[in-house]
Design a protein around this motif. Structure first.
Motif, PDB file in Angstrom:
ATOM      1  N   ASP A  53       0.818  -1.269   0.071  1.00  0.00           N
ATOM      2  CA  ASP A  53       0.068  -0.147  -0.088  1.00  0.00           C
ATOM      3  C   ASP A  53       0.630   1.259   0.072  1.00  0.00           C
ATOM      4  OD1 ASP A  53      -0.303   1.356   2.894  1.00  0.00           O
ATOM      5  OD2 ASP A  53       0.436  -0.631   2.956  1.00  0.00           O
ATOM      6  N   ALA A  54       0.284   2.288  -0.635  1.00  0.00           N
ATOM      7  CA  ALA A  54       1.315   3.616  -0.796  1.00  0.00           C
ATOM      8  C   ALA A  54       1.371   4.257   0.571  1.00  0.00           C
ATOM      9  CB  ALA A  54       0.386   4.506  -1.950  1.00  0.00           C
ATOM     10  N   VAL A  55       0.537   4.154   1.499  1.00  0.00           N
ATOM     11  CA  VAL A  55       0.276   5.022   2.582  1.00  0.00           C
ATOM     12  C   VAL A  55       1.632   4.628   3.378  1.00  0.00           C
ATOM     13  CG1 VAL A  55      -0.753   5.939   4.688  1.00  0.00           C
ATOM     14  CG2 VAL A  55      -2.065   5.431   2.441  1.00  0.00           C
ATOM     15  N   THR A  56       1.897   3.346   3.775  1.00  0.00           N
ATOM     16  CA  THR A  56       2.619   2.753   4.773  1.00  0.00           C
ATOM     17  C   THR A  56       4.371   3.269   3.985  1.00  0.00           C
ATOM     18  OG1 THR A  56       1.298   1.089   5.438  1.00  0.00           O
ATOM     19  CG2 THR A  56       3.724   0.699   5.932  1.00  0.00           C
ATOM     20  N   VAL A  57       4.311   2.752   2.593  1.00  0.00           N
ATOM     21  CA  VAL A  57       5.662   3.004   1.955  1.00  0.00           C
ATOM     22  C   VAL A  57       5.742   4.713   2.118  1.00  0.00           C
ATOM     23  CG1 VAL A  57       6.787   2.567  -0.009  1.00  0.00           C
ATOM     24  CG2 VAL A  57       5.289   1.115   0.593  1.00  0.00           C
ATOM     25  N   LEU A  58       5.018   5.420   1.767  1.00  0.00           N
ATOM     26  CA  LEU A  58       5.302   6.951   1.730  1.00  0.00           C
ATOM     27  C   LEU A  58       5.609   7.339   3.049  1.00  0.00           C
ATOM     28  CD1 LEU A  58       2.602   8.314  -0.850  1.00  0.00           C
ATOM     29  CD2 LEU A  58       5.216   8.185  -0.914  1.00  0.00           C
ATOM     30  N   THR A  59       4.763   6.939   4.185  1.00  0.00           N
ATOM     31  CA  THR A  59       5.400   7.217   5.605  1.00  0.00           C
ATOM     32  C   THR A  59       6.714   6.779   6.001  1.00  0.00           C
ATOM     33  OG1 THR A  59       3.095   6.958   6.434  1.00  0.00           O
ATOM     34  CG2 THR A  59       4.625   6.848   7.905  1.00  0.00           C
ATOM     35  N   SER A  60       6.999   5.810   5.399  1.00  0.00           N
ATOM     36  CA  SER A  60       8.645   5.291   5.378  1.00  0.00           C
ATOM     37  C   SER A  60       9.425   6.364   4.836  1.00  0.00           C
ATOM     38  CB  SER A  60       8.680   3.777   5.101  1.00  0.00           C
ATOM     39  OG  SER A  60       7.709   3.025   6.070  1.00  0.00           O
ATOM     40  N   ILE A  61       9.219   6.666   3.642  1.00  0.00           N
ATOM     41  CA  ILE A  61       9.901   7.469   2.724  1.00  0.00           C
ATOM     42  C   ILE A  61      10.113   8.940   3.553  1.00  0.00           C
ATOM     43  CG2 ILE A  61       9.764   8.836   0.675  1.00  0.00           C
ATOM     44  CD1 ILE A  61       8.821   6.209  -0.763  1.00  0.00           C
ATOM     45  N   ALA A  62       9.051   9.262   3.980  1.00  0.00           N
ATOM     46  CA  ALA A  62       9.045  10.604   4.678  1.00  0.00           C
ATOM     47  C   ALA A  62       9.874  10.488   5.858  1.00  0.00           C
ATOM     48  CB  ALA A  62       7.393  11.120   5.113  1.00  0.00           C
ATOM     49  N   HIS A  63      10.054   9.675   6.496  1.00  0.00           N
ATOM     50  CA  HIS A  63      11.032   9.526   7.566  1.00  0.00           C
ATOM     51  C   HIS A  63      12.348   9.312   7.211  1.00  0.00           C
ATOM     52  CE1 HIS A  63       8.091   9.942  10.711  1.00  0.00           C
ATOM     53  NE2 HIS A  63       7.211   8.844  10.348  1.00  0.00           N
ATOM     54  N   ARG A  64      12.594   8.895   6.005  1.00  0.00           N
ATOM     55  CA  ARG A  64      14.138   8.652   5.589  1.00  0.00           C
ATOM     56  C   ARG A  64      14.713   9.957   4.608  1.00  0.00           C
ATOM     57  NH1 ARG A  64      15.229   2.989   4.710  1.00  0.00           N
ATOM     58  NH2 ARG A  64      16.810   3.808   3.513  1.00  0.00           N
ATOM     59  N   THR A  65      13.994  10.862   4.245  1.00  0.00           N
ATOM     60  CA  THR A  65      14.255  11.727   3.542  1.00  0.00           C
ATOM     61  C   THR A  65      13.948  13.279   4.232  1.00  0.00           C
ATOM     62  OG1 THR A  65      12.006  11.982   2.294  1.00  0.00           O
ATOM     63  CG2 THR A  65      13.785  10.637   1.365  1.00  0.00           C
ATOM     64  N   ASP A  66      14.485  14.239   3.749  1.00  0.00           N
ATOM     65  CA  ASP A  66      14.403  15.473   4.182  1.00  0.00           C
ATOM     66  C   ASP A  66      13.705  16.609   3.412  1.00  0.00           C
ATOM     67  OD1 ASP A  66      16.014  14.825   6.795  1.00  0.00           O
ATOM     68  OD2 ASP A  66      17.598  14.817   5.354  1.00  0.00           O
ATOM     69  N   GLU A  67      14.014  16.540   2.116  1.00  0.00           N
ATOM     70  CA  GLU A  67      13.519  17.583   1.163  1.00  0.00           C
ATOM     71  C   GLU A  67      12.584  17.261  -0.055  1.00  0.00           C
ATOM     72  OE1 GLU A  67      17.074  19.568  -0.110  1.00  0.00           O
ATOM     73  OE2 GLU A  67      17.814  20.171   1.878  1.00  0.00           O
ATOM     74  N   ILE A  68      12.928  16.007  -0.468  1.00  0.00           N
ATOM     75  CA  ILE A  68      12.117  15.656  -1.769  1.00  0.00           C
ATOM     76  C   ILE A  68      10.711  15.520  -1.243  1.00  0.00           C
ATOM     77  CG2 ILE A  68      12.218  13.140  -1.243  1.00  0.00           C
ATOM     78  CD1 ILE A  68      12.706  12.868  -4.240  1.00  0.00           C
ATOM     79  N   GLY A  69       9.879  16.027  -2.346  1.00  0.00           N
ATOM     80  CA  GLY A  69       8.450  15.926  -2.063  1.00  0.00           C
ATOM     81  C   GLY A  69       7.893  14.454  -2.379  1.00  0.00           C
ATOM     82  N   ILE A  70       6.766  14.173  -1.894  1.00  0.00           N
ATOM     83  CA  ILE A  70       6.161  12.639  -2.028  1.00  0.00           C
ATOM     84  C   ILE A  70       4.826  12.966  -2.379  1.00  0.00           C
ATOM     85  CG2 ILE A  70       7.934  11.591  -0.344  1.00  0.00           C
ATOM     86  CD1 ILE A  70       5.582  11.866   1.543  1.00  0.00           C
ATOM     87  N   GLY A  71       4.465  11.841  -3.086  1.00  0.00           N
ATOM     88  CA  GLY A  71       3.164  11.702  -3.451  1.00  0.00           C
ATOM     89  C   GLY A  71       2.445  10.385  -3.865  1.00  0.00           C
ATOM     90  N   THR A  72       1.195  10.383  -4.109  1.00  0.00           N
ATOM     91  CA  THR A  72       0.534   9.180  -4.548  1.00  0.00           C
ATOM     92  C   THR A  72       0.369   9.593  -6.209  1.00  0.00           C
ATOM     93  OG1 THR A  72      -1.560   9.810  -3.605  1.00  0.00           O
ATOM     94  CG2 THR A  72      -0.445   8.501  -2.438  1.00  0.00           C
ATOM     95  N   SER A  73       0.648   8.788  -7.001  1.00  0.00           N
ATOM     96  CA  SER A  73       0.069   8.814  -8.223  1.00  0.00           C
ATOM     97  C   SER A  73       0.160   7.389  -9.161  1.00  0.00           C
ATOM     98  CB  SER A  73       1.192   9.396  -9.125  1.00  0.00           C
ATOM     99  OG  SER A  73       0.850   9.629 -10.492  1.00  0.00           O
ATOM    100  N   ILE A  74      -1.135   6.780  -8.629  1.00  0.00           N
ATOM    101  CA  ILE A  74      -2.225   7.431  -8.166  1.00  0.00           C
ATOM    102  C   ILE A  74      -2.753   6.398  -7.101  1.00  0.00           C
ATOM    103  CG2 ILE A  74      -3.198   8.344 -10.275  1.00  0.00           C
ATOM    104  CD1 ILE A  74      -5.098   6.029 -10.550  1.00  0.00           C
TER     105      ILE A  74
END
Length: 342
Positions: A53-74
């Motif tokens: 699922d995108a939500v769990t993975v994007l949450t993990s990415i948010a905690h591993r990165t500092d500046e890059i934007g994140i998003g669901t597509s789609i």
């Protein structure tokens, strides 16, 4: 939507569309996002199909990165309620400290009915209602909505609404779907479309913006572009060719119809019909070099960079995201990210 001439100074932002195909682990996807951040990409998009699922993975990415934007597509609009999509967007905006953008779309009946067990119904109407409700949720006010699919009353976010709220984009391929994005969403996501096709659909986007008395320049246009930039030129081109054949031939009729709409009807039908008949080799062979290069970027790193720039210079496109073929290995993904970095 930009309104500048094609030039290096006005080229679109460069983003990365993390692999839709299964990866070895969530950590591998996080590493790809980290690598994209290090190489200067502006955003990492993640699709949601029938894998992680995108939500769990994007949450993990948010905690591993500092500046890059994140998003669901789609994120498909049929697998979560609009209210839950709004709650999710608010939460991802919080955990990413303002770096999130929500991309929504109906997907297709092959996924929605066969995987989620939900009637596909009227995807245009459902997309409109979902976008409107999500925006209401993110505004933090009580949601009152009387629609064809949803009848909501009285609830509001229990937490503080995000400030600023994340943008809400809509994916679309047909004229009416793109018009809807221009009328109701903050952005339009285009995928599997030729350069000429992008230009055709931009007129629909502008019409939608006009209907809403909006400035089309305020609607962000993001093009997802399948890319393989490898030293092994033939492997790159065959991988992308297989990817295109799978989508046009195997994922319902939307991709076939989109390709036919921009002057490739014979090829679109040949790909689709052969795939459906079980002749995958003939479906792949129906994608000649000209069509491949009109839809995607595939070749050596030097070739790929040159072809990518032609897409990035399309007037009206604000961002181009580097996407990957379904069978790309982690090493091939890394090589393409490196070769096409800003």
């Amino acid at each position: 939507m930009t309104d500048s001439a094609d030039s290096a100074d006005t080229a679109a932002d460069r983003e990365v569309f993390l692999p839709v195909a299964a990866q070895p682990s969530v950590d591998a996807l996080c590493e790809q996002a980290v690598r994209a951040e290090q190489r200067g990409y502006d955003r990492a998009w993640l699709p949601e199909t029938w894998g992680r699922d995108a939500v769990t993975v994007l949450t993990s990415i948010a905690h591993r990165t500092d500046e890059i934007g994140i998003g669901t597509s789609i994120a498909p609009i049929y697998s979560r309620s609009p209210a839950l999509l709004g709650q999710t967007a608010a939460t991802l905006q919080e955990v990413s400290e303002g770096r999130f953008r929500l991309g929504l779309g109906p997907s297709g009946p092959a996924v929605i009915e066969n995987w989620h067990g939900v009637d596909y119904g009227n995807p245009l109407r459902r997309t409109r209602e979902t976008v409107e409700i999500v925006k209401g949720v993110l505004a933090g006010e009580p949601v009152e909505y009387d629609g064809e699919y949803f009848d909501l009353s009285g609830f509001r976010l229990r937490c503080e609404p995000p400030s600023p709220p994340p943008a809400v984009d809509a994916a679309g391929m047909g004229p009416k779907a793109v018009e809807l994005a221009g009328r109701f969403a903050d952005g339009w996501h285009a995928l599997m479309v030729t350069r000429e096709g992008v230009r055709d659909r931009l007129a629909d986007l502008e019409h939608g913006a006009d209907l809403a008395d909006r400035d089309a320049e305020d609607v962000r246009v993001t093009l997802s572009l399948t890319c393989a930039a490898l030293d092994d030129r033939e492997r790159a081109r065959e991988s992308v060719r297989q990817h295109v054949a799978f989508y046009v031939g195997g994922m319902g009729t939307f991709y076939r119809d989109s390709l036919a709409r921009v002057g490739h009807e014979e090829a679109a039908n040949a790909i689709h019909d052969n795939w459906q008949d079980g002749d995958r080799a003939a479906a792949v062979a129906a994608i000649d070099d000209d069509l491949l290069d009109a839809l995607a970027v595939a070749g050596t790193p030097d070739e790929a960079r040159e072809r990518f720039e032609k897409f990035a210079a399309i007037e009206g496109v604000d961002a181009v995201s580097v996407s990957f073929p379904r069978d790309a290995t982690t090493d091939e993904i890394d090589a393409t990210i490196e070769a096409l970095a800003p």
